[in-house]
Design an enzyme around this catalytic site. Sequence first.
Site, mmCIF file in Angstrom:
data_model
loop_
_atom_site.group_PDB
_atom_site.id
_atom_site.type_symbol
_atom_site.label_atom_id
_atom_site.label_comp_id
_atom_site.label_asym_id
_atom_site.label_seq_id
_atom_site.Cartn_x
_atom_site.Cartn_y
_atom_site.Cartn_z
ATOM 1 N N LEU A 203 0.870 -1.167 0.000
ATOM 2 C CA LEU A 203 0.000 0.000 0.000
ATOM 3 C C LEU A 203 0.910 1.221 0.000
ATOM 4 C CD1 LEU A 203 -2.798 -0.808 2.641
ATOM 5 C CD2 LEU A 203 -3.057 -0.683 0.158
ATOM 6 N N ASP A 204 0.543 2.250 -0.755
ATOM 7 C CA ASP A 204 1.328 3.474 -0.766
ATOM 8 C C ASP A 204 1.411 4.048 0.649
ATOM 9 O OD1 ASP A 204 1.549 3.302 -3.538
ATOM 10 O OD2 ASP A 204 -0.306 4.416 -3.834
ATOM 11 N N ALA A 205 2.459 4.828 0.897
ATOM 12 C CA ALA A 205 2.638 5.420 2.222
ATOM 13 C C ALA A 205 1.445 6.286 2.613
ATOM 14 C CB ALA A 205 3.921 6.239 2.252
ATOM 15 N N THR B 282 -1.631 5.822 1.733
ATOM 16 C CA THR B 282 -2.861 5.034 1.712
ATOM 17 C C THR B 282 -2.907 4.168 2.957
ATOM 18 O OG1 THR B 282 -2.915 4.956 -0.711
ATOM 19 C CG2 THR B 282 -4.177 3.281 0.460
#
Length: 263
Positions: free
Chosen positions: A114-116, A118
């Site tokens: 997961l993106d930072a 998100t």
Amino acid sequence: MSDETNETNETTMRLQKALANAGVASRRVAEEMIVAGRVRVNGQVVTELGSRVDVASDLVDVDGTAIQFDQSKRYIMLNKPTGVVSSMRDDRGRPDLRQFTKDWDERLYNVGRLDADTSGLLVLTNDGDLAHVLAHPSFGVTKVYLARVRGRVTPATIARLTRGIELEDGPIAADKARLKDASSGSATGGGASSLVELTLHSGRNRIVRRMMAEVGHPVLELVRRQFGPLHLGTLPVGRTRELTKIERGALLTLSRQPDQENQ
């Protein structure tokens, strides 16, 4: 008595004993399951009570749900906060996932990323085979996101998301898209915003953010609520929990599908 002792020391044992050891049911109930044709070994229904399995290599399922014999495997759900990178050690010194794995002796890894910026559902496990299969882009595990986006999203935009749009790395369409609500202001800085639920099986980088930006509604907040058969539920942000027996079975069933299809 000696037969039982020898059987316990081997990876090969009677099917009903293996099922009982895995916590599926008592040995007597496991025998009833086998006779009823509810148990498969490597994709084949087994009804003979004398049948033996190798718990180190055979794939067993009951009523279509995979069984994990290796009790050393751990499957953890994390509600990842924003600001944390999906890595066990970040080379830039940013907060990483190590803070959420310290309560387990096993060396855990994240399934996918997961993106930072998100938040939401991330699976941590020491089952390398499962992690590899579920994270592989070609597997296309379904994911459900809730995105708070800028502006008022219209039904036409929702239809466009499911019909398909063109991005710089190729076309993409949401499996499902739904407008949850729209407001005249938001807690993220004022102005109209909308809450959109997107279901995707794509593993492309930052795909939700890029899709919503393409249709003119940049993402303000993004959370992943579902990963395959797993639902985040009420797990608080920054907290972890072990998967239930049912959740583990569902995840293992999903990860074994490619093997079963190729047989």
